[in-house]
Design an enzyme around this catalytic site. Structure first.
Site, PDB file in Angstrom:
ATOM      1  N   SER A  38       0.702  -1.400  -0.060  1.00 18.38           N
ATOM      2  CA  SER A  38       0.063  -0.004  -0.002  1.00 18.38           C
ATOM      3  C   SER A  38       0.799   1.300  -0.061  1.00 18.38           C
ATOM      4  CB  SER A  38      -0.886  -0.082   1.193  1.00 18.38           C
ATOM      5  OG  SER A  38      -0.425  -0.103   2.399  1.00 18.38           O
TER       6      SER A  38
ATOM      7  N   HIS B 164      -5.352  -2.832  -3.225  1.00 20.67           N
ATOM      8  CA  HIS B 164      -4.965  -1.879  -4.072  1.00 20.67           C
ATOM      9  C   HIS B 164      -4.816  -2.437  -5.326  1.00 20.67           C
ATOM     10  CE1 HIS B 164      -4.302   1.169  -0.933  1.00 20.67           C
ATOM     11  NE2 HIS B 164      -3.736  -0.050  -0.228  1.00 20.67           N
TER      12      HIS B 164
ATOM     13  N   LYS C 230     -11.902   1.393  -1.958  1.00 19.69           N
ATOM     14  CA  LYS C 230     -10.964   2.206  -2.737  1.00 19.69           C
ATOM     15  C   LYS C 230     -11.323   2.200  -4.232  1.00 19.69           C
ATOM     16  CE  LYS C 230      -7.805   1.199   1.186  1.00 19.69           C
ATOM     17  NZ  LYS C 230      -7.089   0.392   1.676  1.00 19.69           N
TER      18      LYS C 230
END
Ligand SMILES: *Cc1c(COP(=O)(O)O)cnc(C)c1O
Length: 397
Positions: free
Chosen positions: A183, A211, A250
């Site tokens: 990350s 991610h 995200k």
């Protein structure tokens, strides 16, 4: 003032003296490339909204329709009376799409933090062992501590060191935990080799794709339906020892997380994971927004294509700056400044010019590697990337 609060103030002052004081800025607009912050508009490179979906009007409409139909609160935990039709539908959709193994199921969580706590504490306990990359996200580490298993950390990406530790372990149950995309560095874990090691030493492989989900996946030219399916898909990995976790706040632009794994794993989490059982279900309207988000991720692969074009442009421009970048092929593109004060100074210089890139300092990253964690989003334009590079070149003078 009492002695208790005075002691807290002393410690806070110490942290501030080390350049570690953190400040929240108040955002008063949707997430996106441009934000209203503290009363002004800034160009922003600090979110994990990689596909630019967090403020998308179609997701807003789906959430509104969900609220109109189901209200705003779930009112109970999933196992009591808070498991709604939209929760159930998105779990089925995610399991079928991500499919980390045959016979996979998926389970929704309110946050990625809680999902990782659930996975690790349900699969291992006292006397077992968790093997973890040193750069894993803090919540995977917290999960290992909470499980009471032995906690063995290996140097970032050093799979030789990991194999030695696996080989010498006598733990009855072993679990390897890794970020898929790290990350704060943006590099991709060697998941193929990790899966081989997991097979050789009969360990679980927990993959945190916070991610990668929505960003990585099967090559864009391939079937549209596979766009954004995540790091496992990109590397072509399938196994019933993989426990896959991805967050939905995200790239997916909403909130929450899910675990996808073999049906036996999912049933175990449902029955035993305390961060699943003892918490109120997320509002069903969020699952309505997520259904819309998944549809867009699949229908609009051009978002990913644009994002990767921006990243290429940035890497060309960043090569001319005096600070090192890291070997990242993802939307996370850190510039390593080193000392905390330098990272803060450059971040402040950008802020003065109307560009927001947060400085990331210890303990989020190792001592001496304070950085600007630049993240790109499909909402950025090529001009935005050029503006950032120019502002950084100025700040370097
Ligand atoms: C953000 C993040 C989490 C936590 O997810 P939340 O939904 O924000 O709680 C877990 N793992 C990684 C690698 C993350 O970056």
């Amino acid at each position: 003032m009492s002695r208790l609060t005075a002691e807290l103030d002393d410690r806070l002052e110490q942290r501030a003296g080390q350049g570690l004081r953190r400040q929240r800025r108040v955002v008063d607009s949707p997430q996106g490339a441009r934000l209203r912050v503290d009363g002004r508009e800034v160009l922003h490179f600090g979110s994990n909204d990689y596909l630019g979906l967090a403020g998308d009007k179609r997701l807003v409409a789906a959430a509104q329709a969900g609220a109109a139909r189901y209200g705003v609160g779930a009112g109970a935990s999933h196992l009591i009376s808070g498991h709604f039709a939209p929760h159930d539908a998105i779990e089925r959709e995610l399991a079928a799409w991500v499919a980390p193994c045959a016979n996979a199921r998926a389970l929704l969580f309110s946050t990625g933090y809680m999902a990782n706590l659930a996975i690790v504490t349900s699969l291992v306990g006292r006397g077992d062992a968790v093997f973890a990359d040193k750069l894993n996200h803090a919540c995977l580490n917290d999960a290992a501590l909470l499980s009471r298993a032995d906690f063995v950390r290996y140097a970032h990406g050093d799979l030789g060191a990991l194999e030695k530790r696996l080989d010498s372990s006598r733990a009855p149950r072993k679990l390897i935990a890794t970020d898929a995309v790290f990350s704060m560095d943006g590099d991709i874990a060697g998941l193929g080799r990790l899966l081989e090691l997991a097979g050789k030493y009969d360990a679980w492989l927990v993959v945190d794709d916070a991610h990668g989900f929505g960003v990585l996946g099967d090559p864009i030219e391939q079937e549209r339906a596979n766009s954004g399916r995540g790091t496992l898909a990109q590397l072509g990995l399938v196994s019933d020892r993989i426990v896959y976790m991805a967050t939905l706040g995200k790239a997916a632009g909403v909130a929450g997380a899910f675990v996808a794994a073999h049906a036996s794993v999912i049933e175990t989490l449902t029955q035993t994971a305390r961060s699943y059982i003892f918490t109120t279900a997320a509002p069903p309207m969020l699952s309505c927004a997520l259904t819309a988000s998944l549809a867009l991720i699949r229908a609009e692969p051009e978002r990913r294509r644009h994002l990767f074009a921006l990243i290429d442009r940035w890497r060309d421009l960043a090569a001319a700056l005096p600070w090192p970048t890291l070997a990242s092929a993802t939307a996370i593109q850190p510039l390593i400044l080193g000392p905390n004060a330098d990272a803060v100074r450059v971040s402040d210089a950008l802020w003065t010019r109307g560009i927001w890139v947060p400085a990331i300092r210890p303990p989020t990253v190792p001592q001496g590697s304070a950085r600007l964690r630049i993240t790109f989003s499909a909402a950025h334009s090529f001009d935005d990337v050029d503006l950032l590079a120019e502002a950084l070149a100025d700040a370097a003078r």
